[in-house]
Motif scaffolding. Structure first.
Motif, PDB file in Angstrom:
ATOM      1  N   LYS A  58       5.118  11.431   1.744  1.00  0.00           N
ATOM      2  CA  LYS A  58       3.998  10.537   2.041  1.00  0.00           C
ATOM      3  C   LYS A  58       2.663  11.262   1.919  1.00  0.00           C
ATOM      4  O   LYS A  58       1.618  10.630   1.784  1.00  0.00           O
ATOM      5  N   LEU A  60       0.611  13.218  -0.478  1.00  0.00           N
ATOM      6  CA  LEU A  60       0.557  13.454  -1.914  1.00  0.00           C
ATOM      7  C   LEU A  60       0.309  14.920  -2.246  1.00  0.00           C
ATOM      8  O   LEU A  60       0.957  15.486  -3.129  1.00  0.00           O
ATOM      9  N   ILE A  95       2.737  10.917 -11.248  1.00  0.00           N
ATOM     10  CA  ILE A  95       2.634  10.602  -9.815  1.00  0.00           C
ATOM     11  C   ILE A  95       2.711   9.092  -9.650  1.00  0.00           C
ATOM     12  O   ILE A  95       1.946   8.346 -10.272  1.00  0.00           O
ATOM     13  N   ASN A  96       3.651   8.627  -8.820  1.00  0.00           N
ATOM     14  CA  ASN A  96       3.826   7.193  -8.589  1.00  0.00           C
ATOM     15  C   ASN A  96       4.074   6.923  -7.106  1.00  0.00           C
ATOM     16  O   ASN A  96       4.635   7.761  -6.394  1.00  0.00           O
ATOM     17  N   ARG A  97       3.641   5.752  -6.670  1.00  0.00           N
ATOM     18  CA  ARG A  97       3.969   5.306  -5.319  1.00  0.00           C
ATOM     19  C   ARG A  97       5.399   4.764  -5.325  1.00  0.00           C
ATOM     20  O   ARG A  97       5.790   4.040  -6.223  1.00  0.00           O
ATOM     21  N   PHE A 113       4.898   9.302  -2.071  1.00  0.00           N
ATOM     22  CA  PHE A 113       4.449   9.537  -3.440  1.00  0.00           C
ATOM     23  C   PHE A 113       5.528  10.331  -4.176  1.00  0.00           C
ATOM     24  O   PHE A 113       6.018  11.344  -3.678  1.00  0.00           O
ATOM     25  N   ARG A 114       5.876   9.849  -5.341  1.00  0.00           N
ATOM     26  CA  ARG A 114       6.877  10.520  -6.171  1.00  0.00           C
ATOM     27  C   ARG A 114       6.160  11.357  -7.226  1.00  0.00           C
ATOM     28  O   ARG A 114       5.484  10.817  -8.099  1.00  0.00           O
TER      29      ARG A 114
END
Length: 242
Positions: A58, A60, A95-97, A113-114
């Protein structure tokens, strides 16, 4: 590198004068339609490896820092095996949610965040592949995207296979014309892909396959086996007969 050359099959078919028009593919005269096929086999001499690290958090900044640190260690391990900078690519990051469905609330909940990093490596010393892969996994790499065992002279071998396929088609035409007691007057048309002809080439039943006679060294016995690379080519031709 040890290279084997093998003719797999010849395909032949006898066509007679047809009233149907096959645009530019068949002559308006008796003819034969033949197919030649050849395969060149060789052992790979390098590995193209793509691996990655995925961190979900969570925070980033924390997720990115962890992914970057793992990638930095991976790059160091790769260089320690003597792989040149030109054969290392670690420039990709995404970077993706990421959300997850909560069955109780019926809502999508934020999971974190991935952050994904990818490392691509060209390894010329195949015997080092198992060691490299194990070292990367031991040091945080958690995705193996793709592994390809390839031959640096693929294009040269493919051209060789094409020439053999053409030779095989010519041989098939001579054999067929002899068997039927007709004379070959000349080549009408030829192609490296199937022609727009209603008659399908007849393929002889004989098939011969080759088995790999060597393999790259294994880190864990019998865990990895590259096997042979088979490079195939076909040739189609229409000959006018008398």
């Amino acid at each position: 590198m040890k290279t084997h050359i093998l003719i797999l099959s010849s395909a032949i078919a006898l066509s007679t004068l047809s009233l149907a028009a096959h645009a530019n593919s068949t002559p308006n005269a008796p003819h034969i339609y033949v197919k030649g096929e050849a395969t060149v086999t060789t052992m790979p001499d390098y590995v193209q490896l793509s691996v990655g690290i995925v961190e979900i958090n969570k925070d980033l900044i924390d997720a990115k820092n962890k992914a970057d640190k793992t990638m930095a260690k991976a790059i160091k391990l790769v260089k320690e095996l003597g792989i040149k900078d030109a054969n290392i690519n670690a420039g990709h990051i995404s970077i993706n949610r990421e959300s997850q469905y909560n069955r109780t609330s019926g809502n999508q909940e934020f999971k974190g965040f991935r952050v994904s990093r990818t490392l691509s490596v060209k390894l010329s010393e195949i015997e080092k592949y198992p060691q490299l892969l194990q070292n990367l996994v031991n040091n945080g790499i958690n995705q193996i995207n793709q592994t390809q065992f390839l031959a640096s002279n693929y294009e040269e071998l493919h051209k060789q296979a094409q020439k053999l396929a053409i030779k095989d088609a010519r041989k098939a035409a001579k054999e067929l014309s002899t068997d039927y007691g007709v004379e070959l007057k000349g080549l009408y048309t030829a192609s490296l892909s199937p022609m727009n002809i209603s008659t399908q080439p007849y393929t002889r039943a004989e098939k011969t396959m080759m088995v790999a006679d060597s393999a790259p060294g294994n880190f864990v016995p019998d865990a990895y086996h590259a096997g042979e690379i088979k490079i195939t080519a076909s040739s189609y031709a229409v000959y006018i007969i008398d």
